[in-house]
Design an enzyme around this catalytic site. Structure first.
Site, PDB file in Angstrom:
ATOM      1  N   ASP A  66      48.721  48.531  39.237  1.00 22.33           N
ATOM      2  CA  ASP A  66      49.157  47.161  38.943  1.00 22.33           C
ATOM      3  C   ASP A  66      49.423  47.067  37.438  1.00 22.33           C
ATOM      4  OD1 ASP A  66      49.635  44.327  39.365  1.00 22.33           O
ATOM      5  OD2 ASP A  66      47.674  43.928  38.517  1.00 22.33           O
ATOM      6  N   HIS A 108      47.842  38.152  40.999  1.00 22.20           N
ATOM      7  CA  HIS A 108      46.960  37.320  40.176  1.00 22.20           C
ATOM      8  C   HIS A 108      46.606  35.993  40.847  1.00 22.20           C
ATOM      9  CE1 HIS A 108      47.894  40.042  36.917  1.00 22.20           C
ATOM     10  NE2 HIS A 108      47.043  39.413  36.145  1.00 22.20           N
ATOM     11  N   CYS A 166      52.036  37.165  44.091  1.00 22.04           N
ATOM     12  CA  CYS A 166      51.617  37.819  42.848  1.00 22.04           C
ATOM     13  C   CYS A 166      50.126  38.078  42.998  1.00 22.04           C
ATOM     14  CB  CYS A 166      51.881  36.918  41.644  1.00 22.04           C
ATOM     15  SG  CYS A 166      51.210  37.573  40.094  1.00 22.04           S
TER      16      CYS A 166
HETATM   17  N1  DGL Z   1      50.331  41.464  39.077  1.00 24.23           N
HETATM   18  C1  DGL Z   1      51.721  41.189  38.942  1.00 24.23           C
HETATM   19  C2  DGL Z   1      52.336  40.850  40.297  1.00 24.23           C
HETATM   20  O1  DGL Z   1      51.726  40.974  41.298  1.00 24.23           O
HETATM   21  C3  DGL Z   1      52.014  40.090  37.971  1.00 24.23           C
HETATM   22  C4  DGL Z   1      51.524  40.236  36.561  1.00 24.23           C
HETATM   23  C5  DGL Z   1      52.589  40.592  35.556  1.00 24.23           C
HETATM   24  O2  DGL Z   1      53.442  39.746  35.253  1.00 24.23           O
HETATM   25  O3  DGL Z   1      52.548  41.713  35.078  1.00 24.23           O
HETATM   26  O4  DGL Z   1      53.457  40.440  40.386  1.00 24.23           O
END
Ligand code: DGL
Length: 276
Positions: free
Chosen positions: A13, A195, A193
């Site tokens: 990630d 996050h 996402c």
């Molecule tokens: N973890 C990333 C996603 O799933 C988003 C974080 C980033 O912008 O790097 O899209």
């Protein structure tokens, strides 16, 4: 020759968000060794251009492949949307799985009226990967995408609830969930996402209790298990596997924010700093 099934499943990630996928994988496939790399030095990926995301992702994946792996899981929606075909081509015949198809499946299954909103980074929404993946499964679905850029730093900061978080979420989502009287209201919100699962409770307050919120973590773990079994690479039983964590910058911060995403304490001594 070493038994390939004994090699780790590796996850990648841009930061700590993919730990939500690792958590789901560890729960579903406890005997697997899991190696995680978060490219925190280059985070965020979500506001960068496609070519840059592909370049960064290939470089990070090379590190994991050099380590030895039986499967690469791209636990980042942004990297999946931009770089999955490039990864598959570059590392063939290594199996490479992303989070977009499993997330799309979860949303397509969850929605009753086919009105789905997907929230993700700017790069993922612009790419349209989710919109395409969902309508491949449910051609009649109406999918609306919305980039929620600020959710990434908010989740990294551990701001998960409260009036400020809900206010920002409302600003991003309100118009989509209060459409004109004649339009059907979306019944499913897909967190596109890695996050965003941290903001689940705040988002539920904003969109209302009747909207189903889904993410790709559990369905990705399901797909990984199925694919490993199909390839004869599954470690179905045995002692709990080893979990290793690597990051490209600031392991104290990775451990601190990573603990929030994992839902269990992670010590900085357990995080290895690497260069790409
Ligand atoms: N973890 C990333 C996603 O799933 C988003 C974080 C980033 O912008 O790097 O899209």
């Amino acid at each position: 020759m070493k038994d390939a099934s004994l090699l780790p499943v590796t996850l990648f990630d841009s930061g700590v968000g993919g730990l939500t996928v690792l958590k789901a994988l560890a729960a579903r496939l406890p005997a697997e060794d899991l190696l995680y790399l978060g490219d925190t030095a280059r985070l965020p990926y979500g506001t960068k251009g496609r070519d840059t995301i592909i370049r960064y992702t290939l470089r990070a994946a090379q590190k994991l492949v050099d380590n030895g792996t039986k499967m690469l899981v791209v636990a980042c929606n942004t990297a999946t949307a931009a770089a999955l075909p490039a990864l598959r081509e570059h590392f063939a015949p290594l199996p490479v799985l992303g989070v977009v198809d499993p997330g799309a499946r979860a949303a397509a299954r969850a929605s009753r009226n086919g009105e789905i909103v997907v929230i993700a980074t700017e790069a993922t929404i612009t790419d349209g990967a989710y919109q395409r993946a969902i309508t491949r499964i449910r051609p009649e679905a109406h999918v609306q995408g919305r980039a929620c850029t600020l959710f990434v730093p908010m989740a990294e900061e551990g701001w998960m609830d409260g009036p400020l978080v809900e206010g920002i979420a409302r600003r991003y989502l309100e118009d989509l969930f209060t459409p004109a009287v004649t339009a059907p209201r979306p019944d499913t919100l897909l967190l596109g996402c890695t996050h965003f699962p941290l903001l689940h409770a705040a988002l539920q307050n904003v969109v209302g209790p009747q909207v189903r919120i889904v993410d790709s973590a559990a369905s990705t773990a399901e797909s990984v298990g199925e694919e490993l079994a199909r390839l004869g690479l599954l470690r179905a039983d045995g002692p709990t596997g080893v979990r290793r964590f690597m990051t490209t910058d600031n392991r104290n911060r990775f451990a601190r924010t990573g603990s929030l995403f994992l839902g269990s304490p992670l010590k900085s001594a357990d995080v290895e700093i690497i260069d790409l």
